[in-house]
Design a protein around this motif. Structure first.
Motif, PDB file in Angstrom:
ATOM      1  N   GLU A  27       0.853  -1.183   0.000  1.00  0.00           N
ATOM      2  CA  GLU A  27       0.000   0.000   0.000  1.00  0.00           C
ATOM      3  C   GLU A  27       0.890   1.234   0.000  1.00  0.00           C
ATOM      4  OE1 GLU A  27      -2.778   0.114   3.207  1.00  0.00           O
ATOM      5  OE2 GLU A  27      -3.217  -2.009   3.055  1.00  0.00           O
ATOM      6  N   PRO A  28       0.470   2.275  -0.676  1.00  0.00           N
ATOM      7  CA  PRO A  28       1.269   3.497  -0.625  1.00  0.00           C
ATOM      8  C   PRO A  28       1.244   4.086   0.790  1.00  0.00           C
ATOM      9  CG  PRO A  28      -0.683   3.783  -2.018  1.00  0.00           C
ATOM     10  CD  PRO A  28      -0.696   2.379  -1.511  1.00  0.00           C
ATOM     11  N   ALA A  29       2.397   4.483   1.275  1.00  0.00           N
ATOM     12  CA  ALA A  29       2.479   5.093   2.599  1.00  0.00           C
ATOM     13  C   ALA A  29       2.048   6.551   2.511  1.00  0.00           C
ATOM     14  CB  ALA A  29       3.907   4.998   3.122  1.00  0.00           C
ATOM     15  N   ARG A  30       1.284   6.986   3.466  1.00  0.00           N
ATOM     16  CA  ARG A  30       0.808   8.369   3.498  1.00  0.00           C
ATOM     17  C   ARG A  30       1.389   9.070   4.717  1.00  0.00           C
ATOM     18  NH1 ARG A  30      -3.332   9.146  -0.105  1.00  0.00           N
ATOM     19  NH2 ARG A  30      -4.176   7.266  -1.013  1.00  0.00           N
ATOM     20  N   VAL A  31       1.523  10.388   4.610  1.00  0.00           N
ATOM     21  CA  VAL A  31       2.108  11.183   5.684  1.00  0.00           C
ATOM     22  C   VAL A  31       1.214  12.386   5.993  1.00  0.00           C
ATOM     23  CG1 VAL A  31       4.496  10.484   5.250  1.00  0.00           C
ATOM     24  CG2 VAL A  31       3.536  12.415   3.994  1.00  0.00           C
ATOM     25  N   PRO A  32       1.327  12.935   7.219  1.00  0.00           N
ATOM     26  CA  PRO A  32       0.471  14.061   7.599  1.00  0.00           C
ATOM     27  C   PRO A  32       1.006  15.426   7.171  1.00  0.00           C
ATOM     28  CG  PRO A  32       1.730  13.354   9.490  1.00  0.00           C
ATOM     29  CD  PRO A  32       2.072  12.407   8.375  1.00  0.00           C
ATOM     30  N   GLY A  54      -1.009   6.264  20.654  1.00  0.00           N
ATOM     31  CA  GLY A  54      -2.122   6.249  19.713  1.00  0.00           C
ATOM     32  C   GLY A  54      -2.169   7.381  18.712  1.00  0.00           C
ATOM     33  N   ARG A  55      -1.119   8.194  18.608  1.00  0.00           N
ATOM     34  CA  ARG A  55      -1.100   9.259  17.606  1.00  0.00           C
ATOM     35  C   ARG A  55       0.307   9.365  17.021  1.00  0.00           C
ATOM     36  NH1 ARG A  55      -1.215  15.122  20.529  1.00  0.00           N
ATOM     37  NH2 ARG A  55       0.720  14.881  21.674  1.00  0.00           N
ATOM     38  N   TRP A  56       0.406   9.936  15.833  1.00  0.00           N
ATOM     39  CA  TRP A  56       1.717  10.029  15.212  1.00  0.00           C
ATOM     40  C   TRP A  56       2.601  10.974  16.014  1.00  0.00           C
ATOM     41  CZ3 TRP A  56       3.657  14.654  13.459  1.00  0.00           C
ATOM     42  CH2 TRP A  56       2.760  15.665  13.211  1.00  0.00           C
ATOM     43  N   VAL A 141      -0.950  18.734   6.697  1.00  0.00           N
ATOM     44  CA  VAL A 141      -2.245  18.725   6.014  1.00  0.00           C
ATOM     45  C   VAL A 141      -3.252  19.445   6.909  1.00  0.00           C
ATOM     46  CG1 VAL A 141      -1.753  16.603   4.729  1.00  0.00           C
ATOM     47  CG2 VAL A 141      -2.868  16.457   6.959  1.00  0.00           C
ATOM     48  N   ASP A 142      -4.429  19.743   6.370  1.00  0.00           N
ATOM     49  CA  ASP A 142      -5.416  20.516   7.133  1.00  0.00           C
ATOM     50  C   ASP A 142      -5.821  19.865   8.451  1.00  0.00           C
ATOM     51  OD1 ASP A 142      -5.481  22.675   5.437  1.00  0.00           O
ATOM     52  OD2 ASP A 142      -7.114  21.862   4.234  1.00  0.00           O
ATOM     53  N   ARG A 143      -6.034  18.567   8.454  1.00  0.00           N
ATOM     54  CA  ARG A 143      -6.452  17.873   9.676  1.00  0.00           C
ATOM     55  C   ARG A 143      -5.488  16.707   9.934  1.00  0.00           C
ATOM     56  NH1 ARG A 143     -10.667  17.985   6.491  1.00  0.00           N
ATOM     57  NH2 ARG A 143     -10.974  15.747   6.483  1.00  0.00           N
ATOM     58  N   PRO A 144      -4.297  16.973  10.486  1.00  0.00           N
ATOM     59  CA  PRO A 144      -3.283  15.932  10.619  1.00  0.00           C
ATOM     60  C   PRO A 144      -3.669  14.776  11.540  1.00  0.00           C
ATOM     61  CG  PRO A 144      -2.599  17.919  11.754  1.00  0.00           C
ATOM     62  CD  PRO A 144      -3.845  18.260  11.001  1.00  0.00           C
ATOM     63  N   GLU A 147      -6.262  10.500   9.576  1.00  0.00           N
ATOM     64  CA  GLU A 147      -5.420   9.815   8.593  1.00  0.00           C
ATOM     65  C   GLU A 147      -5.988   9.850   7.180  1.00  0.00           C
ATOM     66  OE1 GLU A 147      -3.290   6.125   9.587  1.00  0.00           O
ATOM     67  OE2 GLU A 147      -4.201   6.371  11.573  1.00  0.00           O
ATOM     68  N   SER A 148      -7.287  10.045   7.036  1.00  0.00           N
ATOM     69  CA  SER A 148      -7.868  10.095   5.693  1.00  0.00           C
ATOM     70  C   SER A 148      -7.419  11.342   4.925  1.00  0.00           C
ATOM     71  CB  SER A 148      -9.391  10.028   5.756  1.00  0.00           C
ATOM     72  OG  SER A 148      -9.920  11.234   6.279  1.00  0.00           O
ATOM     73  N   THR A 149      -6.880  12.344   5.610  1.00  0.00           N
ATOM     74  CA  THR A 149      -6.403  13.563   4.946  1.00  0.00           C
ATOM     75  C   THR A 149      -4.919  13.500   4.610  1.00  0.00           C
ATOM     76  OG1 THR A 149      -5.832  14.734   6.994  1.00  0.00           O
ATOM     77  CG2 THR A 149      -8.104  14.944   6.200  1.00  0.00           C
TER      78      THR A 149
END
Length: 153
Positions: A27-32, A54-56, A141-144, A147-149
Motif C-alpha cells: 500500500e502506498p504510505a501516506r504522511v500528515p 495512539g497518535r503520530w 495537512v489541514d487535519r493531521p 489519517e484520511s487527509t
C-alpha cells in the motif's frame, strides 16, 4: 520493520509474538504533511511514521540524491511533534553539519524537520541554511489527526 516496546512483562517474548503476526501489504504510505521536493533529482526511498500513545509522533520521507552510493537514504524530510516548547529554528547537528534541522510550526506543537544523514545529502539541499529553509517549507495537512487527509510523499 522494527518493533519496540517499553514496560512490558517478558518484552522479548511479547514483541516476538507481535512481530510474528505482522502482515506485509503493498500500500502506498501516506504522511500528515504536504510533499516537499528536497533537491533536484533526489528520489524518494522510504517513509516512516512513528506512533506514541495512539497518535503520530514523527513522520518522515527518506531520499537518495544523485550519485548516492550508500545503502541508505542521504536525507529525510518530515514533521515531528514538539510539545509547546519549540518555536523558531532549532539545530541539532554535528560539527560537520550532519544532523537534524527543525523549524517550529504555528502553535509550537510540531516542527518541520530535515535530517542530513550524509555529506552528499547536506550538500544537495544547500548546507545548513538550505536545510533550515527546507524545514520551514514543510506544512501539515489541514487535519493531521485524521489519517484520511494524509498525502502520498
Amino acid at each position: 520493520m522494527t518493533v519496540l516496546g517499553t514496560n512490558l512483562p517478558a518484552p522479548a517474548r511479547t514483541l516476538r509474538r507481535i512481530a510474528d503476526r505482522l502482515v506485509w501489504t503493498a500500500e502506498p504510505a501516506r504522511v500528515p504533511f504536504l510533499a516537499v521536493a528536497p533537491a533536484d533529482g533526489a528520489r524518494w526511498e522510504t517513509t516512516v511514521v512513528d506512533w506514541r500513545d495512539g497518535r503520530w509522533h514523527r513522520a518522515r520521507c527518506g531520499y537518495r540524491v544523485i550519485g548516492a552510493a550508500g545503502p541508505h537514504e542521504d536525507l529525510t524530510v518530515g514533521v515531528v511533534r514538539t510539545g509547546t516548547t519549540a518555536a523558531g529554528r532549532a539545530v541539532d547537528a554535528a560539527p560537520g553539519g550532519l544532523g537534524a534541522y527543525r523549524v517550529g510550526g504555528p502553535g509550537g506543537e510540531w516542527a518541520g524537520e530535515v535530517v542530513a544523514l550524509t555529506i552528499r545529502g547536506l550538500a544537495a539541499i544547500g548546507g545548513p541554511d538550505g536545510a533550515l529553509t527546507l524545514a520551514a517549507a514543510v506544512r501539515l495537512v489541514d487535519r493531521p489527526a485524521d489519517e484520511s487527509t494524509w498525502r502520498l510523499p
